[in-house]
Enzyme design. Structure first.
Site, PDB file in Angstrom:
ATOM      1  N   HIS A   5       0.794  -1.236   0.000  1.00 62.26           N
ATOM      2  CA  HIS A   5       0.000   0.000   0.000  1.00 62.26           C
ATOM      3  C   HIS A   5       0.822   1.281   0.000  1.00 62.26           C
ATOM      4  O   HIS A   5       0.256   2.368   0.035  1.00 62.26           O
ATOM      5  CB  HIS A   5      -0.972   0.014   1.190  1.00 62.26           C
ATOM      6  CG  HIS A   5      -0.292   0.185   2.521  1.00 62.26           C
ATOM      7  ND1 HIS A   5       0.166  -0.873   3.254  1.00 62.26           N
ATOM      8  CD2 HIS A   5       0.008   1.296   3.240  1.00 62.26           C
ATOM      9  CE1 HIS A   5       0.713  -0.425   4.375  1.00 62.26           C
ATOM     10  NE2 HIS A   5       0.640   0.890   4.389  1.00 62.26           N
TER      11      HIS A   5
HETATM   12  C1  UD1 Z   1      -2.125   5.503   5.774  1.00 63.12           C
HETATM   13  C2  UD1 Z   1      -0.838   6.011   6.408  1.00 63.12           C
HETATM   14  C3  UD1 Z   1       0.236   4.957   6.293  1.00 63.12           C
HETATM   15  C4  UD1 Z   1      -0.227   3.631   6.856  1.00 63.12           C
HETATM   16  C5  UD1 Z   1      -1.548   3.227   6.248  1.00 63.12           C
HETATM   17  C6  UD1 Z   1      -2.051   2.009   6.954  1.00 63.12           C
HETATM   18  C7  UD1 Z   1      -0.441   8.447   6.260  1.00 63.12           C
HETATM   19  C8  UD1 Z   1       0.330   9.501   5.549  1.00 63.12           C
HETATM   20  N1  UD1 Z   1      -0.359   7.214   5.718  1.00 63.12           N
HETATM   21  O1  UD1 Z   1      -1.882   5.311   4.397  1.00 63.12           O
HETATM   22  O2  UD1 Z   1       1.389   5.366   7.013  1.00 63.12           O
HETATM   23  O3  UD1 Z   1       0.750   2.659   6.595  1.00 63.12           O
HETATM   24  O4  UD1 Z   1      -2.500   4.284   6.414  1.00 63.12           O
HETATM   25  O5  UD1 Z   1      -3.011   1.323   6.228  1.00 63.12           O
HETATM   26  O6  UD1 Z   1      -1.084   8.704   7.231  1.00 63.12           O
HETATM   27  N2  UD1 Z   1      -9.294   4.793   1.485  1.00 63.12           N
HETATM   28  C9  UD1 Z   1     -10.539   4.233   1.405  1.00 63.12           C
HETATM   29  N3  UD1 Z   1     -11.148   3.842   2.555  1.00 63.12           N
HETATM   30  C10 UD1 Z   1     -10.573   3.976   3.768  1.00 63.12           C
HETATM   31  C11 UD1 Z   1      -9.305   4.556   3.845  1.00 63.12           C
HETATM   32  C12 UD1 Z   1      -8.683   4.961   2.704  1.00 63.12           C
HETATM   33  O7  UD1 Z   1     -11.092   4.091   0.323  1.00 63.12           O
HETATM   34  O8  UD1 Z   1     -11.186   3.585   4.782  1.00 63.12           O
HETATM   35  C13 UD1 Z   1      -8.612   5.187   0.223  1.00 63.12           C
HETATM   36  C14 UD1 Z   1      -8.909   6.622  -0.185  1.00 63.12           C
HETATM   37  O9  UD1 Z   1      -8.968   6.657  -1.583  1.00 63.12           O
HETATM   38  C15 UD1 Z   1      -7.660   7.350   0.292  1.00 63.12           C
HETATM   39  C16 UD1 Z   1      -6.570   6.310   0.130  1.00 63.12           C
HETATM   40  O10 UD1 Z   1      -7.202   5.073   0.430  1.00 63.12           O
HETATM   41  O11 UD1 Z   1      -7.399   8.505  -0.454  1.00 63.12           O
HETATM   42  C17 UD1 Z   1      -5.378   6.509   1.039  1.00 63.12           C
HETATM   43  O12 UD1 Z   1      -5.800   6.629   2.421  1.00 63.12           O
HETATM   44  P1  UD1 Z   1      -4.899   7.469   3.460  1.00 63.12           P
HETATM   45  O13 UD1 Z   1      -5.412   7.311   4.822  1.00 63.12           O
HETATM   46  O14 UD1 Z   1      -4.725   8.853   2.953  1.00 63.12           O
HETATM   47  O15 UD1 Z   1      -3.480   6.803   3.319  1.00 63.12           O
HETATM   48  P2  UD1 Z   1      -3.083   5.278   3.372  1.00 63.12           P
HETATM   49  O16 UD1 Z   1      -2.477   4.913   2.065  1.00 63.12           O
HETATM   50  O17 UD1 Z   1      -4.218   4.473   3.877  1.00 63.12           O
HETATM   51  N1  UDP Z   2      -3.883  -6.219   8.693  1.00 63.85           N
HETATM   52  C1  UDP Z   2      -5.207  -6.678   8.797  1.00 63.85           C
HETATM   53  N2  UDP Z   2      -5.867  -6.997   7.656  1.00 63.85           N
HETATM   54  C2  UDP Z   2      -5.296  -6.900   6.418  1.00 63.85           C
HETATM   55  C3  UDP Z   2      -3.962  -6.439   6.329  1.00 63.85           C
HETATM   56  C4  UDP Z   2      -3.285  -6.086   7.484  1.00 63.85           C
HETATM   57  O1  UDP Z   2      -5.755  -6.790   9.903  1.00 63.85           O
HETATM   58  O2  UDP Z   2      -5.948  -7.230   5.419  1.00 63.85           O
HETATM   59  C5  UDP Z   2      -3.181  -5.835   9.931  1.00 63.85           C
HETATM   60  C6  UDP Z   2      -1.805  -6.440  10.135  1.00 63.85           C
HETATM   61  O3  UDP Z   2      -1.892  -7.702  10.763  1.00 63.85           O
HETATM   62  C7  UDP Z   2      -1.139  -5.407  11.034  1.00 63.85           C
HETATM   63  C8  UDP Z   2      -1.729  -4.087  10.525  1.00 63.85           C
HETATM   64  O4  UDP Z   2      -2.918  -4.439   9.838  1.00 63.85           O
HETATM   65  O5  UDP Z   2      -1.543  -5.606  12.392  1.00 63.85           O
HETATM   66  C9  UDP Z   2      -0.782  -3.395   9.597  1.00 63.85           C
HETATM   67  O6  UDP Z   2      -1.421  -2.292   9.034  1.00 63.85           O
HETATM   68  P1  UDP Z   2      -1.001  -1.643   7.642  1.00 63.85           P
HETATM   69  O7  UDP Z   2      -0.193  -2.602   6.853  1.00 63.85           O
HETATM   70  O8  UDP Z   2      -2.239  -1.078   7.038  1.00 63.85           O
HETATM   71  O9  UDP Z   2      -0.132  -0.395   8.102  1.00 63.85           O
HETATM   72  P2  UDP Z   2       1.425  -0.166   8.415  1.00 63.85           P
HETATM   73  O10 UDP Z   2       1.822  -1.129   9.458  1.00 63.85           O
HETATM   74  O11 UDP Z   2       2.183  -0.322   7.138  1.00 63.85           O
HETATM   75  O12 UDP Z   2       1.485   1.258   8.855  1.00 63.85           O
END
Ligand code: UD1
Ligand code: UDP
Length: 361
Positions: free
Chosen positions: A205
């Site tokens: 992601h």
């Molecule tokens: C965010 C965090 C990242 C973390 C990740 C965990 C920041 C800068 N990034 O990245 O560090 O590793 O979360 O998963 O804070 N979206 C949906 N539904 C949701 C959430 C997001 O559709 O419930 C889509 C939207 O199009 C959004 C995109 O995902 O624009 C990105 O979401 P965002 O929270 O901005 O960043 P992540 O890539 O999720």
């Molecule tokens: N995770 C989950 N479901 C998924 C993928 C990840 O519950 O489909 C959990 C995973 O076990 C870990 C956390 O989400 O506990 C990691 O989150 P993510 O990878 O979104 O964020 P990051 O750690 O990179 O910030």
């Protein structure tokens, strides 16, 4: 009263053990749970609350998606009146997402002390938005709760007073320890007719990878090729889902041995991680969990802010080089070794809560 702020998927796993331990150690201390709403899809947020035993948030800010500035600004605007009204004695933030930094900033501007859980991680890569979130949050915080020795050293190298730094261990691993037996016993792999140790599990992601059309395309090609060797299960983050769809890659993937799913609930994902042949990821938390589970992890990034997962754990940093995915079958021949990681023992939440109580005086 202690205010905990969560907002994005990995926050829930890190915060739950600290909330629980604080309730055990000091039931008289009030707790306020604020959910910023950075993640809002059911499978990115709500599903974790009940599963991880988190209470229903007292306040939901509903900030949603947007640019970095928009998300941060909405947290600042939404959280300020809550903190003004409730006046907590301490604000606890976790991890490195936009909600983390914006919440810490809101609190310190109101002269409220902040504790940061998962302090001191550094990738030394300024292109990562999380690197700015981590650094700035640490410098705003009164209590810096670190999960590994290298994090403590990073903070020391930035001139942060040792007295503010507390090595408590990894609270995300507390959540793993608590749920692992249940997760395995539910045999989540059966839903896709897979067998333990047969399949590879994939999560991707990071914007540096999935927002780059060339890198995403090469990654998908490499996954399709690898799926001829063994089945791959890929629970797709919503950011990645959107990029796969806009690049019209979904059909080619689905025609291969790569199984795409929605993001999974915690127990289902943990069970799959625990019995995977390997995990390919760019997630931070997944590098940590696989290290504790002793499952080989391949990290598709140029760096990691979690070096202990390479030194003592099971992590191999492949680089942001999707062509290296082809090396996985031969890399798997090497036995998985490693040592337990100090303080990643399922009790970090207890140590974290003790630090919070010390800060509260
Ligand atoms: C965010 C965090 C990242 C973390 C990740 C965990 C920041 C800068 N990034 O990245 O560090 O590793 O979360 O998963 O804070 N979206 C949906 N539904 C949701 C959430 C997001 O559709 O419930 C889509 C939207 O199009 C959004 C995109 O995902 O624009 C990105 O979401 P965002 O929270 O901005 O960043 P992540 O890539 O999720
Ligand atoms: N995770 C989950 N479901 C998924 C993928 C990840 O519950 O489909 C959990 C995973 O076990 C870990 C956390 O989400 O506990 C990691 O989150 P993510 O990878 O979104 O964020 P990051 O750690 O990179 O910030």
């Amino acid at each position: 009263m202690v205010c905990f702020v969560v907002g994005a998927r990995p926050n829930f796993m890190k915060a739950a053990p600290v909330l629980r331990a604080l309730a055990d150690q000091a039931p008289e201390v009030g707790r306020l749970l604020v959910h910023t709403g950075q993640h809002y899809d059911r499978e990115m947020s709500e599903v974790f609350l009940a599963e991880l035993g988190l209470p229903t948030p007292d306040v939901s800010l509903g900030i949603g998606s947007g640019s970095h500035a928009e998300q941060s600004a909405r947290v600042l605007m939404g959280l300020e009146p809550v903190l003004l009204e409730r006046r907590p004695d301490l604000v606890v933030v976790v991890g490195d997402v936009n909600s983390t930094l914006a919440s810490a900033l809101t609190a310190v501007k109101l002269d409220l002390p902040v504790a940061h859980v998962e302090s001191g991680l550094r990738s030394f890569d300024p292109r990562m938005p999380e690197e700015h979130n981590r650094k700035l949050t640490d410098h705003l915080s009164t209590g810096l709760l670190a999960h590994s020795q290298s994090a403590v050293e990073n903070l020391r190298n930035e001139g942060i007073d040792d007295a503010r730094v507390h090595l408590v261990g990894n609270t995300m691993i507390d959540t793993l320890v608590l749920h692992l037996d249940r997760a395995r016993s539910e045999a989540p792999w059966e839903a896709w007719n897979l067998s333990p140790r047969e399949y590879g599990l994939v999560t991707l992601h990071r914007p540096a990878l999935v927002d780059d059309e060339r890198l995403l395309g090469t990654t998908v090609e490499a996954l399709i090729a690898l799926s001829a060797d063994r089945p791959l299960l890929f629970p797709v983050h919503p950011r990645t889902r959107a990029r796969i769809e806009s690049a019209c890659l979904a059909e080619a993937i689905e025609a291969s041995g790569v199984i795409l799913t929605e993001p999974l609930a915690y127990g289902a994902f943990l069970g799959l991680e625990a019995e995977a042949a390997f995990v390919l990821t760019d997630s931070g938390g997944v590098q940590e969990e696989t290290s504790v589970l002793r499952i080989r992890c391949f990290t598709l990034r140029d760096n990691t802010e979690r070096p202990v997962t390479v030194e003592l754990g099971t992590n191999i940093v492949l680089g942001a080089q999707p062509e290296r995915i082809a090396e996985i079958p031969s890399l798997l021949a090497a036995p998985v070794q490693g040592d337990p990681i100090p303080l990643w023992d399922g009790r970090a939440g207890e140590r974290a809560a003790a630090v919070l109580l010390k800060i509260l005086g």
